[in-house]
Write a protein that holds these residues in place. Structure first.
Motif, PDB file in Angstrom:
ATOM      1  N   THR A 136       0.855  -1.184   0.000  1.00  0.00           N
ATOM      2  CA  THR A 136       0.000   0.000   0.000  1.00  0.00           C
ATOM      3  C   THR A 136       0.892   1.234   0.000  1.00  0.00           C
ATOM      4  O   THR A 136       1.908   1.264   0.699  1.00  0.00           O
ATOM      5  CB  THR A 136      -0.925   0.005   1.228  1.00  0.00           C
ATOM      6  OG1 THR A 136      -1.948  -0.986   1.035  1.00  0.00           O
ATOM      7  CG2 THR A 136      -1.591   1.360   1.429  1.00  0.00           C
ATOM      8  N   PHE A 137       0.513   2.233  -0.796  1.00  0.00           N
ATOM      9  CA  PHE A 137       1.286   3.463  -0.874  1.00  0.00           C
ATOM     10  C   PHE A 137       0.558   4.608  -0.199  1.00  0.00           C
ATOM     11  O   PHE A 137      -0.622   4.849  -0.462  1.00  0.00           O
ATOM     12  CB  PHE A 137       1.541   3.861  -2.330  1.00  0.00           C
ATOM     13  CG  PHE A 137       2.637   3.101  -3.004  1.00  0.00           C
ATOM     14  CD1 PHE A 137       3.967   3.360  -2.704  1.00  0.00           C
ATOM     15  CD2 PHE A 137       2.341   2.119  -3.938  1.00  0.00           C
ATOM     16  CE1 PHE A 137       4.992   2.660  -3.327  1.00  0.00           C
ATOM     17  CE2 PHE A 137       3.356   1.420  -4.570  1.00  0.00           C
ATOM     18  CZ  PHE A 137       4.688   1.690  -4.264  1.00  0.00           C
ATOM     19  N   ALA A 138       1.262   5.321   0.662  1.00  0.00           N
ATOM     20  CA  ALA A 138       0.813   6.619   1.154  1.00  0.00           C
ATOM     21  C   ALA A 138       1.507   7.680   0.310  1.00  0.00           C
ATOM     22  O   ALA A 138       2.527   7.433  -0.315  1.00  0.00           O
ATOM     23  CB  ALA A 138       1.165   6.785   2.624  1.00  0.00           C
ATOM     24  N   GLY A 139       0.949   8.886   0.315  1.00  0.00           N
ATOM     25  CA  GLY A 139       1.532   9.958  -0.477  1.00  0.00           C
ATOM     26  C   GLY A 139       0.754  10.180  -1.761  1.00  0.00           C
ATOM     27  O   GLY A 139      -0.447   9.901  -1.810  1.00  0.00           O
ATOM     28  N   PRO A 140       1.443  10.675  -2.791  1.00  0.00           N
ATOM     29  CA  PRO A 140       2.886  10.930  -2.898  1.00  0.00           C
ATOM     30  C   PRO A 140       3.315  12.179  -2.130  1.00  0.00           C
ATOM     31  O   PRO A 140       2.514  13.064  -1.886  1.00  0.00           O
ATOM     32  CB  PRO A 140       3.097  11.140  -4.398  1.00  0.00           C
ATOM     33  CG  PRO A 140       1.782  11.687  -4.867  1.00  0.00           C
ATOM     34  CD  PRO A 140       0.729  11.015  -4.039  1.00  0.00           C
TER      35      PRO A 140
END
Length: 295
Positions: A136-140
């Motif tokens: 899972t990606f947080a951000g950018p």
């Protein structure tokens, strides 16, 4: 532990490399110190509560990329990625000296998250659909663009299109997004791959490659460490949103990170982090990109 445009006139923000597998400690970039929350309270059972209770966190990053992630000769971590990691840790009540930094090459980023070797990865980590299948990606938190670095004397390579009818060999990091994108412009036989971009800089210096390709931010860091040897072509051909990788499906931690980034942008901490690291060779301070949904 859980399973802008840059100037060519670079200031050497940091020097030397120590390629140890794991280390702790940060230089807290000159003029920057991430705020540390006092006795933060989190819902029990969440990732935030786990890390806050333990009082430490392991963050995967690069250790050979000036201005973003570099371990100096004193074993201190420096760079914008490092500062972003410190901001998030600070929101958990974890000071910089309680962060364990683990060197995380491009090819190992998903694997280290899945194996629980790191709690999160902040390592010039481009968000894309293939990687999002595993993490899972947080951000950018930053948007870069792919470019080319060549020797100062090279005027024949002016961008990716100039590579099509050339015999030039191009170096990039194994497993990275730039190494895949450049295949559109060159035959795979002309692609030279290493685990780190510092080795690509060596390959450019000794003639093993005629160009290095990755995000412009990383390339400018390499230029700053090799004064008067290399230059960035300045013809970007991608959008590279840098995200923070965490365990797949941990939406609450993702939202916490996004909230932390948003707060840092609102109170000026984000800008301070940039100005004390990559901003030393940047013409302008970037704004925090639009944050993607964690759901």
């Amino acid at each position: 532990m859980r399973n802008g445009k840059l100037t060519a006139a670079a200031i050497a923000a940091s020097t030397g490399l120590l390629l140890s597998a794991c280390g702790s400690g940060s230089s807290s970039e000159e003029g920057f110190s991430a705020p540390v929350a006092e006795n933060p309270s989190f819902e029990q059972g969440t990732t935030m509560a786990e890390y806050a209770d333990s009082g430490e966190i392991t963050i995967g990053t690069k250790k050979d990329q000036p201005l973003f992630g570099l371990e100096n000769l004193n074993g201190e971590m420096q760079g914008f990625d490092v500062a972003i990691g410190e901001i998030i840790a600070g929101k958990l009540g974890i000071p910089a000296d309680k962060i364990n930094w683990k060197e995380t090459p491009s090819k190992n980023r998903e694997l280290y998250i899945e194996q629980g070797k790191v709690d999160m990865v902040v390592a010039t980590y481009t968000i894309n659909d293939k990687r999002a299948e595993r993490v899972t990606f947080a951000g950018p938190y930053y948007e870069a663009g792919q470019d080319l670095m060549v020797k100062q004397s090279n005027d024949s390579i002016t961008g990716p299109e100039s590579l099509r009818d050339s015999e030039a060999k191009v170096c990039s990091a194994r497993g990275s997004t730039p190494s895949e994108r450049i295949r559109e412009y060159i035959d795979p036989s002309r692609l030279v791959l290493f685990d780190t971009y510092s080795k690509c800089a060596d390959a450019l210096r000794n003639g093993q490659a005629q160009a290095v390709t990755t995000d412009n931010s990383i390339l400018m860091g390499l230029v700053s460490e090799n004064e008067n040897q290399f230059k960035v072509v300045g013809n970007t051909f991608s959008e590279e949103p840098y995200g923070i990788g965490i365990t797949k499906g941990d939406t609450k931690f993702c939202q916490f990170i996004n909230d932390s980034l948003r707060t840092a942008a609102e109170n000026g901490t984000y800008q301070e982090a940039w100005n004390s690291s990559a901003g030393k060779v940047s013409e302008k301070t970037p704004e925090l990109p639009e944050l993607q949904s964690c759901g």
